[in-house]
Design a protein around this motif. Structure first.
Motif, PDB file in Angstrom:
ATOM      1  N   PHE A  51      10.063   3.740   8.557  1.00 45.98           N
ATOM      2  CA  PHE A  51      10.355   2.428   8.173  1.00 45.98           C
ATOM      3  C   PHE A  51       9.798   2.268   6.600  1.00 45.98           C
ATOM      4  O   PHE A  51      10.504   1.529   5.833  1.00 45.98           O
ATOM      5  N   LYS A  56      -6.607  -1.093  11.270  1.00 45.41           N
ATOM      6  CA  LYS A  56      -5.710  -1.497  10.199  1.00 45.41           C
ATOM      7  C   LYS A  56      -6.342  -2.420   9.311  1.00 45.41           C
ATOM      8  O   LYS A  56      -7.529  -3.122   9.803  1.00 45.41           O
ATOM      9  N   GLU A  93       9.349  -6.191   7.789  1.00 45.95           N
ATOM     10  CA  GLU A  93      10.358  -5.619   8.408  1.00 45.95           C
ATOM     11  C   GLU A  93      11.272  -5.047   7.516  1.00 45.95           C
ATOM     12  O   GLU A  93      11.921  -5.490   6.442  1.00 45.95           O
ATOM     13  N   SER A  94      11.632  -3.422   7.625  1.00 43.51           N
ATOM     14  CA  SER A  94      11.964  -2.606   6.424  1.00 43.51           C
ATOM     15  C   SER A  94      13.182  -2.925   6.115  1.00 43.51           C
ATOM     16  O   SER A  94      13.615  -2.880   4.761  1.00 43.51           O
ATOM     17  N   SER A  98       5.966   7.380   8.725  1.00 42.88           N
ATOM     18  CA  SER A  98       6.814   6.048   9.295  1.00 42.88           C
ATOM     19  C   SER A  98       8.136   6.143   8.603  1.00 42.88           C
ATOM     20  O   SER A  98       8.213   5.905   7.422  1.00 42.88           O
ATOM     21  N   GLN A 106       2.039  -6.962  12.880  1.00 37.91           N
ATOM     22  CA  GLN A 106       0.837  -6.096  12.621  1.00 37.91           C
ATOM     23  C   GLN A 106       1.257  -4.791  12.243  1.00 37.91           C
ATOM     24  O   GLN A 106       0.536  -3.813  12.503  1.00 37.91           O
ATOM     25  N   LYS A 107       2.211  -4.595  11.618  1.00 39.29           N
ATOM     26  CA  LYS A 107       2.933  -3.327  11.609  1.00 39.29           C
ATOM     27  C   LYS A 107       3.168  -2.855  10.020  1.00 39.29           C
ATOM     28  O   LYS A 107       3.448  -4.028   9.326  1.00 39.29           O
ATOM     29  N   VAL A 108       3.212  -1.543   9.657  1.00 41.01           N
ATOM     30  CA  VAL A 108       3.689  -1.294   8.406  1.00 41.01           C
ATOM     31  C   VAL A 108       5.270  -0.744   8.457  1.00 41.01           C
ATOM     32  O   VAL A 108       5.906  -0.718   9.561  1.00 41.01           O
ATOM     33  N   PRO A 109       6.058  -0.823   7.584  1.00 42.58           N
ATOM     34  CA  PRO A 109       5.771  -1.396   5.984  1.00 42.58           C
ATOM     35  C   PRO A 109       5.361  -2.971   5.791  1.00 42.58           C
ATOM     36  O   PRO A 109       6.198  -3.826   6.473  1.00 42.58           O
ATOM     37  N   LEU A 111      -3.270   3.616  10.957  1.00 44.27           N
ATOM     38  CA  LEU A 111      -2.813   2.669  12.070  1.00 44.27           C
ATOM     39  C   LEU A 111      -3.614   2.831  13.516  1.00 44.27           C
ATOM     40  O   LEU A 111      -3.507   2.016  14.547  1.00 44.27           O
ATOM     41  N   ARG A 138      12.017   4.168   3.972  1.00 38.06           N
ATOM     42  CA  ARG A 138      13.152   3.342   3.603  1.00 38.06           C
ATOM     43  C   ARG A 138      12.672   2.583   2.359  1.00 38.06           C
ATOM     44  O   ARG A 138      13.321   2.497   1.351  1.00 38.06           O
TER      45      ARG A 138
END
Ligand code: GS8
Length: 221
Positions: free
Chosen positions: A16, A42, A68-69, A14, A54-57, A38, A19
């Motif tokens: 993101f 999860k 939110e990166s 990823s 429900q997302k990384v990072p 993913l 970063r």
């Protein structure tokens, strides 16, 4: 739950997550890295920490989740102030945030459309992608980094996204360097930085990952 002060819910491919890892490296902040699956399921911690997307990072700082990166990189900059990533002048800070937002809204999506499409749609995506990079070249101007002489906030936001460029090039049959040599030279400069080189994975591995995504999504090679 780990008692580590800084924990990153991560996925190696990823941009993101990259970063966040580059920002932590720049600040010399140690963290525990927890790879998320993913596709296979999860973790409860991820679902609980980022219930909206429900997302990384996700960065857990003293067990408090941040999502939110771009927001996370800003938080890292404020929490560990030395060396600053964002400029001090409010106008320059706002400009940096503008370009970070542009990279999120335009560059990543245009790039994804290159590997997600073929034929005419892919040509359109390539054109849009190159146009975005030319805009970034304009913003870079004659500076070494988006931050000026020093590697900074926009450099982190952008260089992580470039980790997928070889995959875009291979899928789209083009070379960024042929269209945007100044942007390419900036990429090289950043890649020579220890913090970046340590985090950005082998581009061939990202390409293999993209081929797997294509297969999963039923997109012909
Ligand atoms: C994007 C995060 C994201 O897309 C940010 O942090 O800047 N705007 C967010 N994360 C992806 C992995 S990278 O493509 C993700 O977690 N996907 C899992 C899913 O969509 O279920």
């Amino acid at each position: 739950m780990s008692k580590a002060e800084v924990v990153l819910l991560d996925c190696w491919a990823s941009p993101f997550c990259m970063r966040v890892k580059i920002a932590l490296e720049e600040k010399g902040v140690e963290h525990e890295d927890r790879g998320e699956d993913l596709f296979g399921g999860k973790s409860e911690l991820l679902l609980k920490s980022n219930p909206i997307y429900q997302k990384v990072p996700v960065l857990l700082h003293k067990e408090k989740p941040l999502c939110e990166s771009t927001i996370i990189v800003g938080y890292i900059d404020e929490t560990w102030p030395s060396q600053p990533l964002l400029p001090t002048c409010p106008y320059a800070r706002a400009q940096a945030r503008f370009w970070a937002d542009f990279i999120d809204k335009k560059v990543f999506n245009a790039g994804s459309n290159i590997w997600r499409n073929k034929g005419e749609a892919q040509e359109v995506a390539k054109k849009e992608f190159i146009e975005c990079l030319k805009e970034l070249e304009g913003a870079l101007g004659e500076k070494d980094f988006f931050g000026g002489d020093a590697f900074g906030f926009v450099d982190i936001i952008a260089i992580a996204v470039t980790s997928w460029f070889v995959a875009y090039e291979k899928c789209g049959g083009f070379k960024v360097d042929d269209h945007c040599p100044k942007f390419s030279a900036w990429m090289d400069r950043c890649m020579h930085r220890k913090t970046v080189a340590k985090v950005i994975p082998d581009p061939e591995k990202i390409y293999e990952f993209v081929l797997m995504l294509k297969k999963m999504n039923g997109i012909d090679a």
